[in-house]
Every structure is written in structure tokens, then in C-alpha cells.
Design an enzyme around this catalytic site. Structure first.
Site, PDB file in Angstrom:
ATOM      1  N   SER A 119       3.154  -2.341  10.348  1.00  0.00           N
ATOM      2  CA  SER A 119       4.615  -2.336  10.521  1.00  0.00           C
ATOM      3  C   SER A 119       5.253  -3.694  10.230  1.00  0.00           C
ATOM      4  O   SER A 119       6.234  -4.069  10.864  1.00  0.00           O
ATOM      5  CB  SER A 119       4.995  -1.842  11.923  1.00  0.00           C
ATOM      6  OG  SER A 119       4.507  -0.524  12.124  1.00  0.00           O
ATOM      7  N   GLU A 129      -7.106   4.565   7.638  1.00  0.00           N
ATOM      8  CA  GLU A 129      -6.900   5.992   7.351  1.00  0.00           C
ATOM      9  C   GLU A 129      -8.115   6.581   6.634  1.00  0.00           C
ATOM     10  O   GLU A 129      -8.460   7.744   6.838  1.00  0.00           O
ATOM     11  CB  GLU A 129      -5.602   6.179   6.548  1.00  0.00           C
ATOM     12  CG  GLU A 129      -4.382   5.946   7.422  1.00  0.00           C
ATOM     13  CD  GLU A 129      -3.151   5.432   6.703  1.00  0.00           C
ATOM     14  OE1 GLU A 129      -3.072   5.526   5.464  1.00  0.00           O
ATOM     15  OE2 GLU A 129      -2.239   4.927   7.409  1.00  0.00           O
ATOM     16  N   LYS A 137       0.110   4.250  -0.316  1.00  0.00           N
ATOM     17  CA  LYS A 137      -0.573   5.415   0.279  1.00  0.00           C
ATOM     18  C   LYS A 137      -0.399   6.660  -0.607  1.00  0.00           C
ATOM     19  O   LYS A 137      -0.333   6.526  -1.820  1.00  0.00           O
ATOM     20  CB  LYS A 137      -0.061   5.645   1.700  1.00  0.00           C
ATOM     21  CG  LYS A 137      -0.130   4.388   2.561  1.00  0.00           C
ATOM     22  CD  LYS A 137      -0.012   4.678   4.033  1.00  0.00           C
ATOM     23  CE  LYS A 137       0.068   3.383   4.807  1.00  0.00           C
ATOM     24  NZ  LYS A 137      -0.080   3.533   6.229  1.00  0.00           N
ATOM     25  N   GLU A 193      -5.628  -5.156  10.405  1.00  0.00           N
ATOM     26  CA  GLU A 193      -4.661  -4.095  10.638  1.00  0.00           C
ATOM     27  C   GLU A 193      -4.979  -3.384  11.951  1.00  0.00           C
ATOM     28  O   GLU A 193      -5.796  -2.451  11.969  1.00  0.00           O
ATOM     29  CB  GLU A 193      -4.707  -3.086   9.487  1.00  0.00           C
ATOM     30  CG  GLU A 193      -4.395  -3.689   8.140  1.00  0.00           C
ATOM     31  CD  GLU A 193      -3.769  -2.671   7.205  1.00  0.00           C
ATOM     32  OE1 GLU A 193      -2.647  -2.887   6.762  1.00  0.00           O
ATOM     33  OE2 GLU A 193      -4.409  -1.634   6.956  1.00  0.00           O
ATOM     34  N   ASN A 228       0.872  -1.180   0.000  1.00  0.00           N
ATOM     35  CA  ASN A 228       0.000   0.000   0.000  1.00  0.00           C
ATOM     36  C   ASN A 228       0.905   1.224   0.000  1.00  0.00           C
ATOM     37  O   ASN A 228       1.504   1.560   1.019  1.00  0.00           O
ATOM     38  CB  ASN A 228      -0.884  -0.028   1.265  1.00  0.00           C
ATOM     39  CG  ASN A 228      -1.716   1.230   1.418  1.00  0.00           C
ATOM     40  OD1 ASN A 228      -1.818   2.030   0.479  1.00  0.00           O
ATOM     41  ND2 ASN A 228      -2.307   1.422   2.595  1.00  0.00           N
ATOM     42  N   GLY A 256       2.107   2.140  10.712  1.00  0.00           N
ATOM     43  CA  GLY A 256       3.040   3.254  10.552  1.00  0.00           C
ATOM     44  C   GLY A 256       3.685   3.697  11.853  1.00  0.00           C
ATOM     45  O   GLY A 256       4.297   4.762  11.916  1.00  0.00           O
ATOM     46  N   HIS A 289      -9.623   1.016   4.569  1.00  0.00           N
ATOM     47  CA  HIS A 289      -8.369   1.207   5.320  1.00  0.00           C
ATOM     48  C   HIS A 289      -8.649   2.146   6.495  1.00  0.00           C
ATOM     49  O   HIS A 289      -9.463   3.072   6.388  1.00  0.00           O
ATOM     50  CB  HIS A 289      -7.297   1.809   4.405  1.00  0.00           C
ATOM     51  CG  HIS A 289      -5.936   1.791   5.017  1.00  0.00           C
ATOM     52  ND1 HIS A 289      -5.534   2.720   5.942  1.00  0.00           N
ATOM     53  CD2 HIS A 289      -4.892   0.939   4.860  1.00  0.00           C
ATOM     54  CE1 HIS A 289      -4.290   2.441   6.330  1.00  0.00           C
ATOM     55  NE2 HIS A 289      -3.876   1.362   5.685  1.00  0.00           N
TER      56      HIS A 289
HETATM   57  C1  PEP Z   1      -0.944   0.011   5.992  1.00  0.00           C
HETATM   58  O1  PEP Z   1      -1.112   1.196   5.888  1.00  0.00           O
HETATM   59  O2  PEP Z   1      -1.755  -0.750   5.464  1.00  0.00           O
HETATM   60  C2  PEP Z   1       0.213  -0.468   6.764  1.00  0.00           C
HETATM   61  C3  PEP Z   1       0.188  -1.695   7.195  1.00  0.00           C
HETATM   62  O3  PEP Z   1       1.235   0.436   6.986  1.00  0.00           O
HETATM   63  P1  PEP Z   1       2.630   0.126   7.708  1.00  0.00           P
HETATM   64  O4  PEP Z   1       3.169  -1.158   7.135  1.00  0.00           O
HETATM   65  O5  PEP Z   1       3.500   1.305   7.381  1.00  0.00           O
HETATM   66  O6  PEP Z   1       2.344   0.001   9.158  1.00  0.00           O
END
Ligand code: PEP
Length: 256
Positions: A214, A98, A11, A168, A9, A174, A96
Site C-alpha cells: 500500500s 500471492e 498483477k 512486503e 506490479n 492491497g 510474491h
Molecule cells: C504488491 O502486490 O506487490 C503490492 C505492494 O501491492 P499494493 O501496493 O497494492 O499493496
């Protein structure tokens, strides 16, 4: 289901030029076709064409990070499933955290988007996951169940062929903070159970349940070794071709 799915992703990172460089790095870095791992990258809309071009010969599918549930019309700033397909994409990340947090996406809106995506012949990656306070208060399973059920209520068994779920935990996205493999496994097994009860005649094992939060080369092996972790949705570590390709290699090793 016999393989992992590793999805990047990107973003709101990479304009067309940078996306082309990243996509070319991934194409070159995936030494040969991964034997079993399915690989997907999801650039921003404006950079989809560059990624499609660079990855045309690579075993990598392209996805978007959002779309609208209507076919066309007066929906300024939105993109439809037909446009996404015409541009060369086969996946869409939906719901997601976000988008839920910053753009007010509700469970019902996410459900409409997932349904439209699957009806259009695209693959939906539905994101679910709890916030830190919900994890601390022990309500994480309730939160995930509510997010899942809102969507599952609109789907039929045959739709599962095009459904992927990404667990998630918001507190791990992040932040550098990762759910422990045990925490991830617990929720993944819980989601598998939800799939079984919602679709008793379907094979719940055939739905990929990805972990996101992460994930990086340093922690991927342990996470991917959990029985109900079927891959990863990767943010930060998908923005460098080397680390993304390493994650694919780790998935291949764990699957072997
Ligand atoms: C994401 O935004 O789907 C995600 C898992 O981000 P990160 O790996 O940076 O935590």
C-alpha cells in the site's frame, strides 16, 4: 547504490490495450529522464509486448511477475527466462506472496527461480514478508530470515548485482494498511544484516531493499526517507500513470 528503484506490479490487470494506455501515460508523465531513480513496470505476460513498445524511448525497464526455472519443454502454461529476455524484459518479480499463497510456491521453488533468473542475466526482485498472525506473534523476522536464507543458500556474492529484495508484509498488500516507517525500517535493517552475514565480502548496501504494501504518494516520502528503504514495489498505485509518476518524483526529491 545511489538511487531508488520504483517498480510497478500490475498483477492480473491490464490487457494489451489497457497496458499500452497505462505505459504511454507513464512515458508521458515522467517529465524528462528521472535523474537517479530506476523505474520498472511489470505487466501481465500478454501485455509485455504492448508495454515494451510504448516504453521503448522511456527510461523504464520492463519485468514479468513470474517465470519458470527450466529452459523449455513440456511445462504447460509456463514461460522461460529466454522468452522473457527475447520479449524485452530485464526484471522478474519472484516469490510474491500471492504466488506463495494461491499457487503454492515454496521457498525452494522460489530459490530455483531466482537462481535461474540471475544466471540468465535478468534481475530478480525477490519478495519476502510475513502474514498478519506472524507479525502479531512477533515471528516476522524469523519468517523473513527463512524466506531469504532459502534463496541466499543458492547464490554467490557476484549474484547480488542482479538481486533486489522487496519486503512486503502480507497484511499491508492491497489492504490500504501500510507498515509504519519504523516497522519498515526495522525489517529492512534486519534484511541488510542478513545480507551481510550471508555474503560477508559483498557490499550489502548495493542491494536495493524495496518496501511493498500500500505504498502511495501520501505515504511514500516518509517510507523512502528511512535509511534502509531503497525504493518501492507498488501494486494498486502503479495502475494509474499519475500516481506512479508521482511516486517516481517523490523518490527523486528524497534522493536529492
Ligand atoms: C504488491 O502486490 O506487490 C503490492 C505492494 O501491492 P499494493 O501496493 O497494492 O499493496
Amino acid at each position: 547504490m545511489s538511487s531508488f528503484l520504483i517498480a510497478g506490479n500490475w498483477k492480473m490487470n491490464t490487457g494489451p490495450k489497457e497496458a499500452a494506455e497505462l505505459a504511454a501515460g507513464i512515458r508521458d508523465g515522467l517529465s524528462g529522464t528521472p535523474a537517479s531513480t530506476k523505474v520498472v513496470v511489470c505487466p501481465p505476460f500478454l501485455s509485455v509486448a504492448a508495454a515494451v513498445r510504448e516504453l521503448s524511448t522511456a527510461p523504464v525497464d520492463i519485468g514479468v511477475q513470474n517465470l519458470h526455472f527450466e529452459e523449455s519443454g513440456a511445462f504447460t502454461g509456463e514461460v522461460s527466462t529466454d522468452m522473457v529476455k527475447e520479449a524485452g524484459c530485464s526484471y522478474a518479480i519472484l516469490g510474491h506472496s500471492e504466488r506463495r499463497e494461491y499457487f503454492g510456491e515454496t521457498d525452494e521453488l522460489v530459490a530455483k527461480k531466482v537462481k535461474k533468473t540471475i544466471d540468465a542475466g535478468l534481475n530478480a526482485i525477490l519478495c519476502v514478508g510475513e502474514k498478519l498472525e506472524e507479525r502479531k506473534s512477533g515471528s516476522h523476522e524469523m519468517v523473513v530470515e527463512k524466506q531469504f536464507t532459502a534463496v541466499a543458500n543458492h547464490l554467490k556474492e557476484s549474484d547480488l548485482d542482479r538481486l533486489t529484495i522487496a519486503y512486503e508484509p502480507v497484511w499491508a498488500i492491497g489492504t490500504g494498511e501500510t507498515a509504519t516507517p519504523t516497522q519498515a525500517q526495522e525489517v529492512h535493517a534486519f534484511i541488510r544484516g542478513l545480507l551481510k552475514s550471508a555474503f560477508p565480502n559483498a557490499d550489502a548496501k548495493s542491494v536495493h531493499i524495496l518496501y511493498g504494501g500500500s505504498m502511495k504518494p501520501a505515504n511514500a516520502q516518509e517510507l523512502l526517507s528511512q535509511p534502509d528503504v531503497d525504493g518501492g514495489l507498488i501494486g494498486g498505485a502503479s495502475l494509474k500513470a499519475a500516481s506512479f509518476c508521482e511516486l517516481v518524483e517523490i523518490a527523486e526529491t528524497v534522493a536529492a
